[in-house]
Design an enzyme around this catalytic site. Structure first.
Site, mmCIF file in Angstrom:
data_model
loop_
_atom_site.group_PDB
_atom_site.id
_atom_site.type_symbol
_atom_site.label_atom_id
_atom_site.label_comp_id
_atom_site.label_asym_id
_atom_site.label_seq_id
_atom_site.Cartn_x
_atom_site.Cartn_y
_atom_site.Cartn_z
ATOM 1 C CG ASP A 139 -1.628 -6.399 4.093
ATOM 2 O OD1 ASP A 139 -1.751 -5.164 3.203
ATOM 3 O OD2 ASP A 139 -2.528 -6.911 4.579
ATOM 4 C CG HIS B 62 -1.803 -1.164 1.209
ATOM 5 N ND1 HIS B 62 -3.019 -1.027 0.677
ATOM 6 C CD2 HIS B 62 -1.801 -2.427 1.641
ATOM 7 C CE1 HIS B 62 -3.705 -2.352 0.662
ATOM 8 N NE2 HIS B 62 -3.087 -2.884 1.528
ATOM 9 C CG LEU B 63 3.313 2.087 -2.976
ATOM 10 C CD1 LEU B 63 3.878 2.407 -4.603
ATOM 11 C CD2 LEU B 63 4.455 2.102 -1.987
ATOM 12 N NE ARG B 64 -2.052 3.364 3.727
ATOM 13 C CZ ARG B 64 -2.580 2.133 3.659
ATOM 14 N NH1 ARG B 64 -3.432 1.843 2.605
ATOM 15 N NH2 ARG B 64 -2.663 1.385 4.898
ATOM 16 C CG HIS C 85 -4.022 -10.701 3.476
ATOM 17 N ND1 HIS C 85 -5.277 -10.935 3.293
ATOM 18 C CD2 HIS C 85 -4.087 -9.443 3.259
ATOM 19 C CE1 HIS C 85 -5.942 -10.063 3.024
ATOM 20 N NE2 HIS C 85 -5.416 -8.970 2.908
ATOM 21 C CG HIS D 179 -9.497 -8.380 1.632
ATOM 22 N ND1 HIS D 179 -8.477 -7.803 2.431
ATOM 23 C CD2 HIS D 179 -10.434 -8.807 2.851
ATOM 24 C CE1 HIS D 179 -8.858 -7.375 3.744
ATOM 25 N NE2 HIS D 179 -10.030 -8.042 3.795
ATOM 26 C CG HIS E 148 -2.622 2.601 8.976
ATOM 27 N ND1 HIS E 148 -3.477 2.995 7.941
ATOM 28 C CD2 HIS E 148 -2.626 1.332 9.006
ATOM 29 C CE1 HIS E 148 -4.316 2.146 7.555
ATOM 30 N NE2 HIS E 148 -3.696 1.006 8.004
ATOM 31 C CG ASN F 177 -6.437 0.153 -0.010
ATOM 32 O OD1 ASN F 177 -5.274 0.169 -0.469
ATOM 33 N ND2 ASN F 177 -6.661 -0.145 1.444
ATOM 34 C CG ASN G 127 -8.561 -7.248 7.344
ATOM 35 O OD1 ASN G 127 -8.531 -8.460 6.814
ATOM 36 N ND2 ASN G 127 -9.713 -6.365 7.068
HETATM 37 O O1 DOR Z 1 -4.194 -4.697 7.660
HETATM 38 C C1 DOR Z 1 -4.478 -4.602 6.663
HETATM 39 N N1 DOR Z 1 -4.228 -3.228 6.063
HETATM 40 N N2 DOR Z 1 -5.315 -5.223 5.686
HETATM 41 C C2 DOR Z 1 -5.781 -4.809 4.656
HETATM 42 O O2 DOR Z 1 -6.256 -5.643 3.891
HETATM 43 C C3 DOR Z 1 -5.707 -3.367 3.999
HETATM 44 C C4 DOR Z 1 -4.528 -2.614 4.704
HETATM 45 C C5 DOR Z 1 -4.736 -1.086 4.511
HETATM 46 O O3 DOR Z 1 -4.915 -0.777 3.567
HETATM 47 O O4 DOR Z 1 -4.318 -0.424 5.657
#
Ligand code: DOR
Length: 432
Positions: A307, A62-64, A234, A181, A311, A94, A280
């Protein structure tokens, strides 16, 4: 001419040390140490005692960017990837806006190319806005300049079986793969932690293993019906491994990944109530983690994917229920694999090349990654010091966020250098 001489490394950690000459983006020569004359202007990397592997490929990052550039950008994530030994990463969809159309995937792909530290392959969303209601423009994304090879609503499950069926059918026609997922949303309403003895004792709402297993089983059946290729993100439970073994036995074209954290960490960590451990799918039991390690060793689970989920402090340093799930992974993945798989003898370094480079490259259909260490092959490489150790400090990692669950841990194996098409992208913990 851009030339690099890697002196005295062991290919795949096997056999006698060799010198490897890299020129014009490829492995130009491999020979006995000291025999090759050092070309003028060549950069020399002294690699005695080190292991040379093909560069790692992460199917799940996830590069945001776009949308949450306060937690990670394509640039900072690319740096983390290069420092972690990666030469290609797949950036999940996402983001905000969601990568469900050609404009967003092309932006991600272009930024990755401009930065040039790692090949950034955007993952396209399966459904518009990740809403699970109608298919996104899979064909347009696959045929865009970004050449999308993988589709996923990761973070969300494609729960509707008809939409999943159609996604598998279209994706197979496009020569791409759908990465699911696996989380039946009706079974995880309000879920906070792995459903079991620990969650009940500590007061967390349970997240049953069957939420994952039921979707994996369903999707294997759908993939078989559609003659399609399925990838499972995952995996975390013993039952999922049983389902994968069953489906693979039937000849279903399914592959699966496990994260470093599901190889090492367990729901024992719930006792602290620290949301750094919220993820998750959730951390499972020791028996599940043990099964993940075995399944990765014997190939029922094909590969490791990070994964990597950065955050912001305010989204992690709060009460458990309000915290976002996810943990950093790019710079610690190799060390966690070394700790859980290499140290106990479950994988040798050739096995690490298989699960962190060759299989992911095959699953995603990347022709120039995960290639053999042989003359004429693209010089996408990672050089590892297998005997070195380091201590993890989130604040020192390249990611903008610092949410590592390994804070303060001493871990084995250090990336000494990463090369992307013959160019040094990381060396001795620094970029370039
Ligand atoms: O822990 C998780 N974080 N699982 C995911 O499937 C999505 C990811 C996120 O985008 O933060």
């Amino acid at each position: 001419m851009n030339e690099v001489l890697i002196r005295g490394a062991r290919l795949y950690g096997e056999g006698e040390p060799v010198d490897v000459l890299v020129a014009d983006g490829v492995i130009a020569g491999i020979g006995a140490p000291g025999v090759a004359t050092v070309p003028e202007g060549a950069e020399v990397i002294e690699a005695a005692g080190q292991v040379l592997l093909p560069g790692f490929v992460d199917l799940h990052t996830h590069l945001r960017e776009p949308g949450r550039e306060d937690t990670e950008t394509i640039e900072t994530g690319s740096s983390a990837a290069a420092l972690g030994g990666y030469t290609a990463v797949f950036a999940m969809a996402n983001t905000d806006p969601v990568a469900d159309n050609a404009v967003v995937v092309e932006h991600v792909w272009r930024r990755g190319r401009e930065i040039g530290l790692v090949d950034v392959h955007p993952v396209g969303a399966v459904t518009a806005g990740l809403a699970g209601e109608r298919l996104a423009e899979l064909g347009t994304m696959a045929k865009s300049a970004a050449g999308v090879r993988m589709f996923s609503d990761d973070g969300h499950c494609v729960a509707d079986p008809l939409i999943m069926r159609r996604a598998l059918e279209y994706s197979t026609a496009l020569g791409t793969v759908v990465a699911q997922h696996a989380e039946e949303p009706r079974l995880t309403v309000g879920a906070q932690a792995h459903e079991g003895e620990r969650a009940s004792r500590l007061g967390y709402t349970g997240w049953p293993s069957s939420a994952e297993e039921s979707i994996v089983a369903r999707d294997c059946v759908l993939a078989r019906h559609a003659g399609a290729r399925l990838h499972v993100c995952h995996v975390s439970t013993t039952g999922t491994v049983d389902v994968l073994a069953w489906a693979k036995g039937l000849g279903v074209d399914v592959s699966a990944e496990v994260t470093p954290h599901h190889l090492l960490l367990t729901d024992e960590r719930l006792a602290t109530y620290d949301p750094i451990n919220k993820v998750n799918p959730p951390l499972r039991t020791e028996a599940d983690a043990e099964r993940m390690r075995q399944a990765l060793a014997d190939g029922v689970v094909d590969c490791v994917a990070t994964d990597h989920a950065p955050h912001a402090v305010q989204d992690k340093d709060c009460e458990w229920a309000a915290a976002r799930p996810g943990m950093l992974g790019l710079q610690t993945a190799l060390s966690i694999v070394a700790e859980t798989m290499v140290r106990p003898g479950l994988l040798d370094w050739r096995g690490v090349a298989r699960v962190m480079s060759e299989r992911p490259a095959e699953i995603a259909g990347l022709p120039d990654q995960g290639r053999p260490l042989a003359e004429g092959e693209p010089a996408n490489l990672v050089l590892i010091d297998p005997d070195a150790e380091w201590t993890v400090h989130g604040a020192e990692l390249a990611s903008l966020a610092g949410n590592t669950p390994y804070e303060g841990m001493r871990l084995p194996a250090v990336v000494s250098a990463t090369l992307l098409r013959g160019r040094i992208t990381a060396r001795e913990g620094k970029i370039g």
